[in-house]
Every structure is written in C-alpha cells, then in structure tokens.
Design an enzyme around this catalytic site. Structure first.
Site, PDB file in Angstrom:
ATOM      1  N   THR A  88     125.900  57.873 -22.672  1.00 41.71           N
ATOM      2  CA  THR A  88     126.355  58.361 -24.146  1.00 41.71           C
ATOM      3  C   THR A  88     126.738  59.780 -24.085  1.00 41.71           C
ATOM      4  OG1 THR A  88     123.995  58.433 -24.676  1.00 41.71           O
ATOM      5  CG2 THR A  88     124.856  56.601 -25.308  1.00 41.71           C
ATOM      6  N   THR A 124     120.305  57.021 -24.997  1.00 36.24           N
ATOM      7  CA  THR A 124     119.965  57.925 -26.221  1.00 36.24           C
ATOM      8  C   THR A 124     121.159  57.784 -27.176  1.00 36.24           C
ATOM      9  OG1 THR A 124     118.795  59.126 -24.477  1.00 36.24           O
ATOM     10  CG2 THR A 124     119.489  60.080 -26.495  1.00 36.24           C
ATOM     11  N   LEU A 156     112.317  59.076 -19.243  1.00 39.34           N
ATOM     12  CA  LEU A 156     112.151  59.569 -17.815  1.00 39.34           C
ATOM     13  C   LEU A 156     112.616  61.016 -17.475  1.00 39.34           C
ATOM     14  CD1 LEU A 156     114.668  59.258 -15.935  1.00 39.34           C
ATOM     15  CD2 LEU A 156     114.225  56.923 -16.004  1.00 39.34           C
ATOM     16  N   GLU A 158     114.572  63.458 -14.408  1.00 40.62           N
ATOM     17  CA  GLU A 158     115.037  63.256 -13.275  1.00 40.62           C
ATOM     18  C   GLU A 158     114.095  63.835 -12.197  1.00 40.62           C
ATOM     19  OE1 GLU A 158     119.435  64.152 -13.093  1.00 40.62           O
ATOM     20  OE2 GLU A 158     119.684  62.863 -14.936  1.00 40.62           O
ATOM     21  N   ASN A 217     113.680  65.576 -27.445  1.00 41.00           N
ATOM     22  CA  ASN A 217     114.498  66.473 -26.601  1.00 41.00           C
ATOM     23  C   ASN A 217     114.948  67.604 -27.112  1.00 41.00           C
ATOM     24  OD1 ASN A 217     114.394  64.797 -24.237  1.00 41.00           O
ATOM     25  ND2 ASN A 217     116.431  64.275 -24.326  1.00 41.00           N
ATOM     26  N   PHE A 258     107.214  73.873 -20.191  1.00 35.46           N
ATOM     27  CA  PHE A 258     108.545  74.236 -20.936  1.00 35.46           C
ATOM     28  C   PHE A 258     108.612  75.609 -21.579  1.00 35.46           C
ATOM     29  CE2 PHE A 258     111.629  70.741 -20.445  1.00 35.46           C
ATOM     30  CZ  PHE A 258     110.908  70.055 -19.813  1.00 35.46           C
ATOM     31  N   GLY A 262     114.392  81.581 -17.956  1.00 38.09           N
ATOM     32  CA  GLY A 262     115.394  81.853 -16.849  1.00 38.09           C
ATOM     33  C   GLY A 262     116.696  81.455 -17.445  1.00 38.09           C
ATOM     34  N   GLY A 266     120.034  72.594 -18.627  1.00 35.51           N
ATOM     35  CA  GLY A 266     121.083  71.827 -18.562  1.00 35.51           C
ATOM     36  C   GLY A 266     120.936  70.605 -18.346  1.00 35.51           C
ATOM     37  N   CYS A 269     121.252  65.434 -20.333  1.00 37.37           N
ATOM     38  CA  CYS A 269     120.308  64.924 -21.514  1.00 37.37           C
ATOM     39  C   CYS A 269     120.294  66.247 -22.684  1.00 37.37           C
ATOM     40  CB  CYS A 269     119.161  64.572 -21.161  1.00 37.37           C
ATOM     41  SG  CYS A 269     119.322  63.008 -20.493  1.00 37.37           S
TER      42      CYS A 269
END
Ligand SMILES: NC(=O)c1ccc[n+]([C@@H]2O[C@H](COP(=O)([O-])OP(=O)(O)OC[C@H]3O[C@@H](n4cnc5c(N)ncnc54)[C@H](O)[C@@H]3O)[C@@H](O)[C@H]2O)c1
Ligand SMILES: O=c1ccn([C@@H]2O[C@H](COP(=O)(O)OP(=O)(O)O[C@H]3O[C@H](CO)[C@@H](O)[C@H](O)[C@H]3O)[C@@H](O)[C@H]2O)c(=O)[nH]1
Length: 444
Positions: A88, A124, A156, A158, A217, A258, A262, A266, A269
């Site tokens: 998506t 999503t 999940l 990556e 997210n 989180f 830096g 990216g 998602c």
C-alpha cells in the site's frame, strides 16, 4: 489444529507471514503476481535480506507445508483462510496510500470463493477500507455472506520479522460488529500457539483495528522526531542528545526505545504511513487532529538536509569534486530495504551536487543500484574510504560500528567523520585523530 491458508503478496511481510504460518503448523500457499519472485520462493530462496527467514522458508518448502504460485484460483481452491499482504505505497505526488493492489486482490479472489472462507487483511490501510472491502467481498463471492473479511494488522519490524511473526507483542483482529461471522473463531485457531502463551489478543471493530496500526507507527515516528527536534537544540547549545535520551529514557513513562537521534526514520512504513494517516484524516474532515504529523515529517526530513549541509561545510564549502564515503544505503541495519532510505537519499543528493560519492552497504547495494543506477557503489568500506575527504556513517550496521578508527584514518585523505546514526564510539574516534561530528552531540 492445522488450517489451510493462502497469503496474497509475498514481499517483506507476506513471505515472512507465509513461512511463519507454516512454522505454526498450518499448510500455506503464497501468491504473488511477480513470477520471478514466486519462482525463487518456490525453490526455497528468499528474494530479500531478512535474518532467519531463509532457514525457516527452506525448511517448510522442503517439508511440503509451504508452496508458492502465481495462480489465485489455485489458492482459492486450496485455502479456507486468505491473508492479504500486498503493498500500500504512497501515491505518486500525493500523501494518500495507493490501494490498487489490495483492491485488485479482492476483485480477483472474491469471485473465486465458492465455499465458506475467511479473508484477513494484513496490509496497512486507511481507516474505512475494511468495511468497504467486506461489502465488496459479499457482493462478488458466489458464496455470498459465507465469505467474510476481517482486519488483522501486522506489526513486524524488518530485521526481526521472523521473531515478531512467531512471537508478536500483541494480536489485533478487527471484526464487523454487526456481522461478526466466524472471523474471531478462525483468528483464534490461526494464532492458537501465541494466544496459548498469553499473547494479548484483542478483538475490535474494523475501524479500530485499522487505526491501531497507523497510530502505532505515527507514535513511533513522533518519538523519533521528538528526539531529533531536541537534537537541533542540542546542536545550538553544545548539549549531548544521547546523554539526554538516556536520562529521560530512565523514566518508565518515556522509555529509551525509539529515542535514537540521527538521520531519522525511513523505510517502507513509517514515512508513508504518517502521510496516509494525515490524508485520511483530511478526507474525514478532521485534518487538524493530525496537523502535528506534518511537523513530525518536516523534522525528520530536516535531518537529511542538515547532514548534506554539514558535509558541504566540512569539505570546504563546495561539494563539487569532494570525495565522500557514504557507509550505508539501507534504511536501517539488518535489512536490504532502501525504500525512502535516509542513507540513500543523502548519498544521491551529495552525488547530484557534484561530490565524488562512494557508497557501500553490506546487503542493500543491489536494491540501491536499482533506485540510483548512477551512484558509484564499491565493494567494501575500505574502498569507500580510500582517499576520502569525509566519511559519513548513514546506516548503523555492526561492521561500521566496529570499524577501527586508527586503520580508517590511515586510508582517508582527511580524517573527518559525520556519525549520522550516533552509533560510533566517539571517544575512540577522537583519540585516533578524527574530527568527529555526531547529530545532536559533538556538534561544532
Ligand atoms: N515491510 C514491513 O515490515 C511491514 C510490516 C507491517 C506492515 N506492512 C504493510 O504490509 C504491506 C506489504 O508491505 P511489504 O513491505 O511486504 O511490501 P512489498 O512491496 O515487499 O510486497 C508486496 C508484494 O505484493 C505483491 N502484489 C502486488 N499486487 C498483488 C496481487 N494482486 N496479488 C498478489 N500479489 C501482489 C507484489 O508483487 C509484492 O511482492 C504494506 O501495506 C505495508 O505497509 C509492512
Ligand atoms: O530510535 C530510533 C529508532 C528507529 N529509527 C529509524 O526509524 C526507521 C524505522 O525503524 P523500525 O521501526 O525499526 O523499522 P520498520 O521495519 O520500518 O518497522 C516499523 O514499521 C513496520 C511497518 O508498518 C511496523 O510493523 C513496525 O512495528 C515499525 O517499527 C528506520 O529508518 C530507523 O533507522 C530512528 O531513527 N531512531
């Protein structure tokens, strides 16, 4: 109990989910429209880098519990539960999500459903999609109301995809409360192992399930941009954002995860999901509610600008002809994914500005070259750094974190490093003679 299931879309999510379901004891058929991908998967090969997945996939392809096809009819014939895991992506030139792949699965699959079936969407999607698709399935399926659709968002990460699939933090299943059907019962069978181990299993309405995913997210993106905004203030004051993150992170209400300042977020998602969330809120007439996400996006993109500007300053004011080593192309370590990668973005921008960039990534160079064919990619970190005027660490791969600063100092023309992920042992690099610049720390 072993179920027969299909997974439509065998990319990062779908291939992992298919192998994970086989590991849970189910019989699985993966479906994709990309014949090259299906051919490789059917041979037991994973067409992308994901730690642990090749072993799991091969094991189940060999056992016969997992197979792959490009034929949706074969999947409809075989399975009683169908997962949708197609992409998506962000629409070109717009913030909204492109729903054509999800829609096309429904248009293909639903008319093939001649016996009772449950479809669980994992992609999503904008809130409201599942209700629309559930109605469309009932309309198209020969079996009518016996074809039922729920939404089961995927969380999940990556790099940890296998672990997250087999041992998720929580499971969420959205169900049409007016027509609950068999969705909850089937989802409980699919995930019986995890539920038995005490994994939280939440049944919600369809809209809530869709919103849980994008809210999670959006929260993660906000947390990263929060610390990166603070990093900008640290840069103006000489404060150290990493110490600051440690200190606030000890507060259990905040937490350290989180808060890695830096180059920012990216990947396939976070960036597109916050934009699609804003776009959907706009359509629903509540765009003000998510106005802050625009700033989250802006702060994030500003970090990339900052590194390009810093690089220009460090090579003497003009990027033309400057030799710059960019270590990293993937959007994060332990992945070969370069979708909206901050590392690749800055490498490309430096290259376009006339710098002699040399890029090295341990896993992502194939994907990176497909996006930026004109970028010079080299075989290893040493080759990237040879005679460089500036080294930029853009993805925190272990092999970069463990570089010996004394050895690299002997290779470069100018010992200046921008640590775009605040991942190097700064004191060691400084002791080895480097001019070390972090983001939000060691700024000068
Ligand atoms: N990648 C992740 O870590 C992750 C995690 C959670 C959720 N998601 C969501 O999952 C979805 C998929 O993401 P991804 O990263 O796996 O994408 P991807 O691009 O890696 O994979 C998508 C796959 O779908 C296939 N496809 C497209 N149309 C199809 C069709 N009609 N029938 C069968 N296959 C079709 C494509 O060929 C491709 O292989 C997205 O909505 C994403 O936001 C991804
Ligand atoms: O402190 C941090 C943590 C992460 N990042 C960056 O944020 C991006 C995303 O990282 P991560 O969330 O680990 O990667 P994804 O695999 O994209 O996973 C996110 O997106 C998936 C797809 O929706 C969700 O399923 C996951 O739960 C969610 O973490 C990467 O560029 C990271 O470099 C930071 O800059 N600082």
């Amino acid at each position: 109990m072993s179920l027969r299931m299909s997974v439509f879309g065998t990319g990062y999510l779908g291939a992992t989910h298919a192998a994970g379901m086989a590991e849970l004891g189910h019989e699985v058929i993966g479906v994709d429209i990309d014949p090259a991908k299906i051919e490789r998967l059917a041979r037991g090969e994973v067409p992308f880098f994901e730690p642990g997945l090749p072993e799991l996939l091969r094991k189940h392809v060999e056992s016969g519990r997992l197979r792959f096809t490009t034929d949706a009819a074969e999947a409809a014939e075989f399975a009683d539960v169908h997962f949708i895991g197609v992409g998506t992506p962000q629409k070109k030139g717009e913030n909204a999500a492109d729903m054509r792949f999800v829609d096309s699965v429904i248009e293909t699959l639903a008319p093939l459903l001649t016996r009772p079936a449950v479809i669980l969407g994992k992609s999503t999607v904008p809130v409201g999609t599942a209700a629309r698709l559930a109605a469309r399935v009932r309309e198209l399926a020969p079996v009518g109301d016996e074809a039922q659709l729920g939404w089961n968002p995927e969380f999940l990460r990556e790099g940890f995809a296998v672990e997250d699939t087999l041992r998720p933090d929580r499971l969420v299943v959205g169900v049409d409360k007016d027509r609950p059907g068999r969705i909850e019962e089937v989802a409980r069978e699919v995930y019986a192992g995890a539920i038995g181990r005490g994994t939280p299993f939440m049944v919600t309405d369809l809209a809530t399930a869709e919103l849980v995913k994008v809210s999670a997210n959006a929260f993660l993106a906000t947390k990263i941009s929060f610390i990166n905004a603070v990093a900008e203030v640290c840069e103006a004051t000489g404060a150290d954002v990493a110490d600051l993150a440690d200190a606030i992170g000890y507060d259990a209400r905040i937490g350290r995860k989180f808060l890695g300042a830096g180059l920012g977020f990216g990947g396939g998602c976070l960036p597109k999901d916050i934009r699609a969330f804003m776009a959907r809120a706009g359509e629903l007439g509540v765009d003000q509610a998510l106005g802050f996400l625009r700033e989250v996006d802006n702060v994030n993109l500003r970090r990339r600008d900052h590194v390009v500007n810093l690089a220009e300053r460090e090579v003497g004011g003009s990027l033309k002809g400057a030799r710059i080593a960019v270590l990293g192309a993937a959007f994060k370590p332990n992945s070969d994914d370069v979708r909206d990668s901050p590392a690749l973005d800055i490498a490309g921008r430096l290259h376009l500005a006339g710098a002699e960039v040399r890029v090295y990534d341990p896993e992502a160079m194939g994907n990176a070259a497909a996006v930026w064919p004109t970028l010079p990619f080299v075989a290893d970190a040493d080759e990237a750094c040879a005679d460089a005027d500036l080294v930029i660490v853009a993805t925190e791969w272990k092999e970069f974190r463990e570089l010996d600063p004394a050895v690299v100092a002997g290779e470069v023309a100018q010992a200046t490093v921008i640590d775009g992920r605040n991942c190097l042992p700064a004191d060691q690099w400084i002791a080895a003679g480097w001019r070390y610049l972090g983001l939000g720390r060691y700024a000068s």
